[in-house]
Design an enzyme around this catalytic site. Structure first.
Site, mmCIF file in Angstrom:
data_model
loop_
_atom_site.group_PDB
_atom_site.id
_atom_site.type_symbol
_atom_site.label_atom_id
_atom_site.label_comp_id
_atom_site.label_asym_id
_atom_site.label_seq_id
_atom_site.Cartn_x
_atom_site.Cartn_y
_atom_site.Cartn_z
ATOM 1 N NE ARG A 213 -3.954 -1.930 2.238
ATOM 2 C CZ ARG A 213 -4.694 -2.385 3.229
ATOM 3 N NH1 ARG A 213 -4.417 -2.044 4.471
ATOM 4 N NH2 ARG A 213 -5.734 -3.151 2.998
ATOM 5 C CE LYS B 103 5.251 -15.873 22.004
ATOM 6 N NZ LYS B 103 6.194 -15.703 20.885
ATOM 7 C CE LYS C 3 12.458 -23.528 13.012
ATOM 8 N NZ LYS C 3 13.546 -22.545 12.944
ATOM 9 C CG HIS D 152 8.702 -20.770 10.137
ATOM 10 N ND1 HIS D 152 7.676 -20.133 10.795
ATOM 11 C CD2 HIS D 152 9.660 -20.989 11.060
ATOM 12 C CE1 HIS D 152 8.010 -19.978 12.055
ATOM 13 N NE2 HIS D 152 9.206 -20.481 12.247
ATOM 14 C CD GLU E 135 8.250 -18.562 20.679
ATOM 15 O OE1 GLU E 135 8.609 -17.735 19.836
ATOM 16 O OE2 GLU E 135 7.069 -18.795 20.954
ATOM 17 C CE LYS F 108 2.993 -20.023 12.925
ATOM 18 N NZ LYS F 108 2.368 -19.288 13.983
ATOM 19 C CG ASP G 288 1.716 -17.838 17.951
ATOM 20 O OD1 ASP G 288 1.599 -17.616 16.735
ATOM 21 O OD2 ASP G 288 2.708 -17.485 18.608
ATOM 22 C CG HIS H 53 5.223 -23.969 14.964
ATOM 23 N ND1 HIS H 53 5.079 -23.790 13.616
ATOM 24 C CD2 HIS H 53 5.540 -22.751 15.468
ATOM 25 C CE1 HIS H 53 5.295 -22.521 13.318
ATOM 26 N NE2 HIS H 53 5.571 -21.871 14.425
#
Lengths: 401, 567
Positions: free
Chosen positions: B118, B418, B261, B257, B295, B227, B314, B319
């Site tokens: 945009r 997380k 890997k 993704h 993570e 995703k 998420d 995953h």
């Protein structure tokens, strides 16, 4: 642990060196390298231990005729320490008519794959063998190889395949690496000798001359990915390869023909073509006697129709024997398909005409590969590569004339 | 795979410029050459010859010249149309991946990246923009100036409002121009790196202007969708329907993704390329499986997004369940996209429904303030764009059971979170104890065997087994055999995006998620989220940043006499 300041990540560093004059002394020195608890170098004036892991994924035996070849090969192998850590044995003969003697330099090169990883180290044994001992390559190499690991023999220059020394050495090897494009003359006699090894041994053979042509093969194969062009693959009637020569007269035997012949060998083997008439000097004009400079011709067959082969020299500043152009002509139901593949700098260019109308024009980027890349690819080929076997067998059969 | 529109179809015919007599100057032999005596004869040839009939010529539909070529196949000439070209994902991942593929000669000479966004950029302004990003995010620094120059020549920009139909008509016209000028032959890979809410609109607009059509000889059209693919089963089905109205399933590449890997791809090689592991890969030998996706980072600047997703949507839905399916799947009959995905879907279908009483099977958590990597970090509710009373989970652990012949009775414990102590993804196959403890009088009994597959960091595989301690006694101790990618192969692994983009350009969907896979995965996660919605408000935050999650996650295993591996 942080990398010592003197070590660059990814670059091999010499971490051990010793000399020996018998095989037993070499074995003792090899054992000492890895029993030494600390392979550190001084870092900013202080000794700092850096854990080194000995790694070998194969034995690599290099047979070098001259010292400069030995040094060049060793440098190439060191560049591969990280990727293919090997026990490398570089054998060089000297003073063949003098008394027997042995001089060995044993080195350990280490590489830091990344900052937080331990070093990976591999040994190189440089052997200079004088007198009779230099003729017994297998007797020198066999006690030094790490057992249970595959053995690759890299034979730069002109391997004497028919000699007892070569045959004994190759009998203990799993893979042979050569560069057929460096062989003297047209290289075809040696090519035939090498092809015979496929029948008499279990060797996997990697020829840099063939490996270098991978982008050509990709370019030619890509043409037939087009479903409209695929049916022509079984209707090829002519294969013409043009190669560069420095010889004004392009006399037979003056230029190495291994690379041009591999193109034909690969196509013949993949298409199941058999040799009806092997390569022979071509006539300058049909019906006239053979003429130097007109190249070689042969006839193949797909079982139904003949396929004409032409291998033609052309004066070129490119290295002698370099392929300049591969042309294919196919005919199907009255329609002619012509494929023209050329190389320019780092690009392979394919153009296709169907009944003389251009239908495809495509370029493939083909970065020049160094000897390090070629050796790595040869080693990574794993077991016997059916493409290489097929190309070599067909090329050797073509060269039987 | 179609090679695309051929040149003769779009350009003025060019006469063959080559001289007639050279170099193909050898006359075609007048008569077919005789069949050589040693030519191979098939059984059918022989039978037909005996009956005086000529053997029928075998159909050869395949490009035999492709067989055995070791070089990575270069994709067809093509345009990558990158929607969201000015966004974060494009700059951090997609463009660096394309640049690296170009730098390593894995993209075709006739390649164009057409970024769509945009912002009112022109081609040059966009090139300047991505050069800045490459200097920051490329995995090969410094940038190779020659490679950059030739790559930049192939980068274009199209200003477009996704709601504007005329803008898509202009896009179609631009693509036709590029085909003509750059020889890209109508092959187009549409890459949606935009907000998920824009996927359906973009797909519909592409369909409206006919950019989805794979007409004969007009090149292939594929679409890559990032995703999250939907936010629950219903929205995923709706999006699948919307995409399916325009593109056939074979044209759709849903990207996760994780599947690109190197270590994840190696799972297939490890399991099905080795003879010694697969016989031990079942309920008879495996006690349980643990999969951790940890993570250390928080939600960074994605507060608004994360509030709507949470850890279950998420990471668990995609995953984690992808890793479960790769570990638990049966060997596919062929190494081919649909055969692989069929087996993965079977695993997802075999995962038992989570019981209404979630407590014994699923644990959720949310981090409070704490310390991670020697840095004090705020709690989730103190993050930007996060509701101070948020009930969004930043941690989820689950005990999954796979009801099939191979895995019946073997729990798969999965967890993700997380602000855990470290970034680590690992699959651990915990083997059963030996049936008879022979060395129990000899001091320490060795632990049961363990196979740990590290996805990141320190990618590799570790096998733990018992060994005798040197000495006169018979002490037994656990030792490990450790394979690390970094030591065994010091060459860099490709980035997951490089692998997946190259696969999409080559038409290989093996590592992409199929519509039914996505829906089955949502079918596992939806009941969990629904049950939480019906439950009383959770007592959040319930774990400290820098810890391994809430105590209840440990209890999930402890009540069965197990514990999470220390990573």
């Amino acid at each position: 642990m942080l990398a010592p300041t003197s070590i660059k990540i990814g670059e091999p560093v010499l971490r051990w060196t010793a000399r020996a004059h018998t095989i037993a002394e070499i074995e003792t020195e090899l054992a000492r390298i890895w029993s030494t608890p600390d392979l550190t170098t001084q870092i900013e004036g202080a000794s700092a231990r850096h854990v080194a892991a000995r790694t070998s994924v194969m034995n690599l035996i290099v047979v070098a005729r001259r010292p400069e070849i030995a040094e060049r090969c060793a440098a190439i192998i060191q560049a591969l320490t990280g990727r293919h850590p090997s026990r490398t044995i570089v054998i060089q003969s000297a003073d063949p008519d003098g008394p027997s003697w042995l001089d060995a330099r044993i080195e350990a090169h280490c590489i830091l794959p990344r900052e937080d990883a331990p070093e990976t180290c591999a040994e190189t044994i440089h052997l200079v063998c004088g007198g009779e001992s230099g003729r017994h390559l297998a007797a020198i190499a066999t006690p030094l190889i790490v057992h249970d690991l595959p053995v690759t023999v890299w034979w730069p220059g002109e391997p004497p395949f028919t000699t007892r020394a070569a045959q004994d050495l190759l009998a203990c090897a799993d893979r042979l690496v050569v560069d057929g494009s460096t062989w003297s003359g047209d290289g075809l006699a040696r090519l035939r000798d090498m092809a015979r090894l496929l029948d008499t041994t279990d060797l996997a053979i990697s020829d840099f001359a063939l490996v270098r042509q991978s982008r050509w093969r990709e370019a030619i194969a890509s043409t037939f990915d087009d479903p409209d062009l695929l049916p022509y693959l079984r209707s090829i009637r002519r294969i013409a390869v043009t190669y560069g020569t420095h010889d004004e007269a392009a006399a037979p035997g003056s230029t190495n023909l291994v690379k041009p012949i591999y193109h034909v060998g690969w196509l013949a083997s993949r298409l199941g073509l058999t040799v009806v008439e092997p390569l022979a000097p071509a006539a300058a004009r049909p019906g006239r006697p053979a003429a130097p400079g007109a190249g070689l011709v042969a006839t193949l067959s797909d079982g139904h129709a003949a396929v004409a082969v032409s291998i033609r020299p052309i004066r070129s500043p490119m290295p002698s024997g370099t392929t300049l152009q591969v042309e294919l002509l196919a005919e199907r139901r009255g329609v002619e398909l012509r494929i023209d593949v050329t190389a320019e700098a780092e690009t392979v260019h394919v153009r296709v005409w169907q009944s003389r109308v251009e239908v495809l024009d495509r370029s493939f980027r083909a970065a020049r590969r160094t000897d390090v890349d070629l050796l790595a690819e040869a080693i990574e080929a794993g077991e016997r590569d059916p493409v290489a076997i097929g190309a070599l067998r067909s090329a050797a059969t073509l060269a039987e004339g | 795979m179609a090679a695309g529109r051929r040149k003769g179809a779009v350009t003025t015919p060019v006469r063959d410029p080559a001289p007639v007599e050279a170099p193909l100057d050898q006359p075609i032999p007048a008569r077919p050459a005789p069949r050589p005596k040693d030519a191979p004869r098939t059984m059918k040839d022989l039978r037909l010859a005996r009956r005086g009939k000529r053997a029928a010529r075998a159909r050869q539909p395949e490009n035999v010249l492709r067989e055995g070529l070791r070089l990575e196949r270069v994709p067809d000439p093509s345009v990558v149309v990158l929607f969201g070209g000015t966004g974060d994902l494009a700059h951090r991942k997609v463009v660096p991946a394309l640049y690296h593929l170009w730098r390593t000669n894995l993209l075709p000479h006739e390649f164009v990246l057409l970024a769509v966004g945009r912002r009112p950029y022109d081609d040059e302004a966009f090139r300047v923009d991505i050069r800045t990003s490459l200097d920051q995010f490329s995995r090969a620094l410094p940038i190779d100036e020659d490679a950059w120059r030739s790559f930049a020549e192939r980068v274009c920009y199209q200003h477009l409002d996704f709601a504007d139909t005329s803008g898509f008509e202009a896009l179609a016209a631009r693509l036709d121009e590029l085909d003509e000028a750059r020889g890209t032959r109508g092959n187009r890979l549409f890459y949606l790196a935009t907000q998920p809410s824009q996927f359906a609109e973009i797909v519909a607009q592409l369909g409206r202007v006919g950019l989805d059509h794979e007409k004969h000889d007009a090149g292939w059209r594929r679409i890559v969708i990032e995703k999250p693919f939907g936010h629950d089963l219903e929205s995923a089905k709706r999006l699948n329907r919307d995409v399916g109205k325009v593109f056939r399933e074979s044209q759709v590449y849903r990207i996760d993704h994780y599947l690109g890997k190197e270590t994840v791809r190696n799972l297939l090689v490890f399991r099905f390329g080795n003879g010694i592991f697969e016989p031990l890969w079942n309920r008879r030998y495996v006690d349980h499986v643990q999969i951790t996706v940890a993570e250390s980072i928080g939600i960074e600047s994605r507060g608004a997004f994360y509030e709507q997703t949470g850890a279950s949507r998420d990471v668990l839905q995609n995953h984690l369940l992808q890793l479960v399916s790769l570990i638990a799947m049966e060997p596919p009959a062929r190494f081919e996209a649909n055969a692989l995905r069929d087996e993965k879907v079977k695993v997802l279908r075999a995962i038992s429904s989570v019981p209404a009483d979630l407590a014994g099977s699923v644990v959720r958590g949310q981090y409070g303030p704490g310390w991670v990597a020697a840095t004090q970090v705020p709690g989730y509710r103190d993050e930007k764009e996060v509701d101070p009373e948020s009930e969004t989970e930043t941690f989820v652990a689950a005990r999954l059971m796979i009801d099939d012949w191979r895995w019946s009775g073997v729990p798969f414990y999965v967890r993700t979170g997380k602000r855990l102590p470290k970034r680590a993804t690992e699959i651990a196959i915990q083997y059963r104890e030996v049936p008879h403890r022979l060395f129990q009088d000899q001091g320490v009994e060795p632990d049961a065997n363990l196979l740990a597959i590290r996805i990141q960091p320190d990618e590799g595989i570790m096998l733990r087994f018992g060994a005798k301690v040197p000495g006169l006694g018979l002490d037994v101790r656990s030792v490990t055999m450790d394979f690390t990618y970094g030591s065994a192969f010091s060459v860099d692994s490709p980035d997951a995006y490089e692998t997946l983009i190259l696969d999409a350009l080559q038409g290989d969907a093996s590592l992409f998620t199929r519509a039914d896979e996505v829906e089955e995965a949502w079918g596992i996660v939806d009941p969990i989220v629904d049950a939480w919605a019906d439950a009383p408000a959770p007592d959040f935050p319930n774990y400290e940043a820098g810890s391994w999650g809430p105590a209840a996650a440990d209890d999930l295993l402890a009540r069965e006499g197990r514990r999470w591996r220390r990573i």
